[in-house]
Design an enzyme around this catalytic site. Structure first.
Site, PDB file in Angstrom:
ATOM      1  N   LYS A 191      35.834 -17.588  18.181  1.00  0.00           N
ATOM      2  CA  LYS A 191      36.783 -18.088  19.190  1.00  0.00           C
ATOM      3  C   LYS A 191      36.395 -17.622  20.594  1.00  0.00           C
ATOM      4  O   LYS A 191      36.368 -18.406  21.534  1.00  0.00           O
ATOM      5  CB  LYS A 191      38.216 -17.599  18.879  1.00  0.00           C
ATOM      6  CG  LYS A 191      38.712 -17.990  17.499  1.00  0.00           C
ATOM      7  CD  LYS A 191      40.169 -17.579  17.269  1.00  0.00           C
ATOM      8  CE  LYS A 191      40.418 -16.083  17.276  1.00  0.00           C
ATOM      9  NZ  LYS A 191      39.807 -15.354  16.137  1.00  0.00           N
TER      10      LYS A 191
ATOM     11  N   ARG B 256      42.653  -6.766   9.268  1.00  0.00           N
ATOM     12  CA  ARG B 256      42.758  -7.915  10.180  1.00  0.00           C
ATOM     13  C   ARG B 256      42.720  -9.234   9.414  1.00  0.00           C
ATOM     14  O   ARG B 256      43.433 -10.178   9.746  1.00  0.00           O
ATOM     15  CB  ARG B 256      41.627  -7.858  11.220  1.00  0.00           C
ATOM     16  CG  ARG B 256      41.883  -6.776  12.277  1.00  0.00           C
ATOM     17  CD  ARG B 256      40.605  -6.297  12.916  1.00  0.00           C
ATOM     18  NE  ARG B 256      39.986  -7.273  13.789  1.00  0.00           N
ATOM     19  CZ  ARG B 256      38.700  -7.203  14.173  1.00  0.00           C
ATOM     20  NH1 ARG B 256      37.920  -6.221  13.759  1.00  0.00           N
ATOM     21  NH2 ARG B 256      38.224  -8.103  14.981  1.00  0.00           N
TER      22      ARG B 256
ATOM     23  N   ARG C 173      49.533 -15.897  17.003  1.00  0.00           N
ATOM     24  CA  ARG C 173      49.089 -15.361  15.708  1.00  0.00           C
ATOM     25  C   ARG C 173      50.226 -15.315  14.699  1.00  0.00           C
ATOM     26  O   ARG C 173      49.995 -14.908  13.565  1.00  0.00           O
ATOM     27  CB  ARG C 173      48.565 -13.948  15.916  1.00  0.00           C
ATOM     28  CG  ARG C 173      47.033 -13.839  16.023  1.00  0.00           C
ATOM     29  CD  ARG C 173      46.741 -12.369  16.217  1.00  0.00           C
ATOM     30  NE  ARG C 173      45.441 -11.910  15.863  1.00  0.00           N
ATOM     31  CZ  ARG C 173      44.428 -11.767  16.725  1.00  0.00           C
ATOM     32  NH1 ARG C 173      44.534 -12.174  17.967  1.00  0.00           N
ATOM     33  NH2 ARG C 173      43.295 -11.232  16.323  1.00  0.00           N
TER      34      ARG C 173
ATOM     35  N   ARG D  46      33.319  -2.943  19.459  1.00  0.00           N
ATOM     36  CA  ARG D  46      34.760  -2.731  19.403  1.00  0.00           C
ATOM     37  C   ARG D  46      35.133  -1.692  18.358  1.00  0.00           C
ATOM     38  O   ARG D  46      34.560  -1.669  17.268  1.00  0.00           O
ATOM     39  CB  ARG D  46      35.458  -4.054  19.077  1.00  0.00           C
ATOM     40  CG  ARG D  46      35.640  -4.917  20.289  1.00  0.00           C
ATOM     41  CD  ARG D  46      36.138  -6.290  19.942  1.00  0.00           C
ATOM     42  NE  ARG D  46      37.277  -6.306  19.032  1.00  0.00           N
ATOM     43  CZ  ARG D  46      37.983  -7.403  18.780  1.00  0.00           C
ATOM     44  NH1 ARG D  46      37.674  -8.550  19.367  1.00  0.00           N
ATOM     45  NH2 ARG D  46      38.995  -7.360  17.940  1.00  0.00           N
TER      46      ARG D  46
ATOM     47  N   ARG E 169      28.363  -7.380  15.554  1.00  0.00           N
ATOM     48  CA  ARG E 169      28.564  -7.868  16.919  1.00  0.00           C
ATOM     49  C   ARG E 169      28.681  -6.752  17.967  1.00  0.00           C
ATOM     50  O   ARG E 169      29.161  -5.663  17.705  1.00  0.00           O
ATOM     51  CB  ARG E 169      29.740  -8.835  16.967  1.00  0.00           C
ATOM     52  CG  ARG E 169      31.043  -8.314  17.448  1.00  0.00           C
ATOM     53  CD  ARG E 169      32.045  -9.440  17.536  1.00  0.00           C
ATOM     54  NE  ARG E 169      33.380  -8.944  17.251  1.00  0.00           N
ATOM     55  CZ  ARG E 169      34.453  -9.706  17.193  1.00  0.00           C
ATOM     56  NH1 ARG E 169      34.377 -11.013  17.353  1.00  0.00           N
ATOM     57  NH2 ARG E 169      35.625  -9.174  16.947  1.00  0.00           N
TER      58      ARG E 169
END
Ligand code: AMP
Length: 214
Positions: free
Chosen positions: A13, A171, A87, A160, A126
């Site tokens: 996203k 998550r 969300r 992160r 990432r």
């Protein structure tokens, strides 16, 4: 044009939102980025949500709706890209009301479909440039060998705190329990469009462009 990018963590996203900002002068509203900024600048709210975020749980609807309300009232560009918001169903209802009161509409909800195995691989690999937010992936788009961001030249890369397997499991569970019902919600409203988020970045960009241009 106002759109929502909907999908689990790691669906891409943020990457796709950045591209739309560059190519279509849209404004990215990422509640995750806003919350991380609040945490980094040490505001009371930021410190309050830091642990919740590190565990991978959702912060309260009240907080994120408040953040979005502020941004919508400020206006922007040729439309908003909601990234990581809404969300929950309560957030989706609140967004509908906020858009209506500011005389705006929601034009499309783009669901990015990716399977769980790809998500784990993407997220644990990432990193981002600390200066401009350019997204890298250890396998598909490694950080440049000269140590400088290919977009802005800075040499401060970040991972992160919640991009680890344990909080990712939470998550994902939060996504399936609380966010995935939004797929049915927007389908029922006739606003849902689905793209395959598994392809390479250009292919996904093309699929999203097709949705927006139709
Ligand atoms: P993201 O950057 O979208 O992956 O979000 C990172 C974390 O911020 C999430 O795991 C949540 O803890 C929190 N967060 C971001 N957006 C929301 C939202 N719309 N509602 C509740 N929590 C959120």
């Amino acid at each position: 044009m106002n759109i929502i990018l909907l999908g689990p963590p790691g669906a891409g996203k943020g990457t796709q939102a950045r591209h739309l900002v560059e190519t279509r002068d849209m404004v990215q509203l990422s509640t995750g980025d806003m919350l991380r900024e609040a945490k980094d600048s040490g505001t009371e709210m930021g410190l309050r949500v830091a642990e919740v975020m590190a565990r991978g749980e959702l912060v309260t609807d009240e907080i994120v709706i408040g953040l979005i309300r502020e941004k919508l009232e400020a206006g922007g560009g040729s439309g908003f890209i909601f990234d990581g918001f809404p969300r929950t169903l309560a957030q989706a209802d609140a967004l509908g009301e906020l858009l209506a009161t500011t005389g705006q509409s929601l034009d499309a909800v783009i669901e990015m479909q990716v399977d769980d195995e790809a998500l784990v691989a993407r997220i644990t690999a990432r990193s981002t440039c600390g200066a401009c937010g350019e997204v890298y992936n250890d396998i598909t788009k490694p950080q440049p060998s000269d140590g400088k961001c290919s977009n802005c030249g800075a040499s401060d890369f970040k991972r992160r705190a919640d991009d680890n397997e344990e909080s990712l499991r939470t998550r994902l569970m939060e996504y399936y329990k609380k966010t995935s019902p939004l797929i049915g919600y927007y389908h029922a409203k006739g606003q849902l469009r689905t793209v395959d988020g598994l392809g390479d970045i250009d292919a996904v960009q093309g699929a999203i462009a097709q949705v927006l241009d139709n």
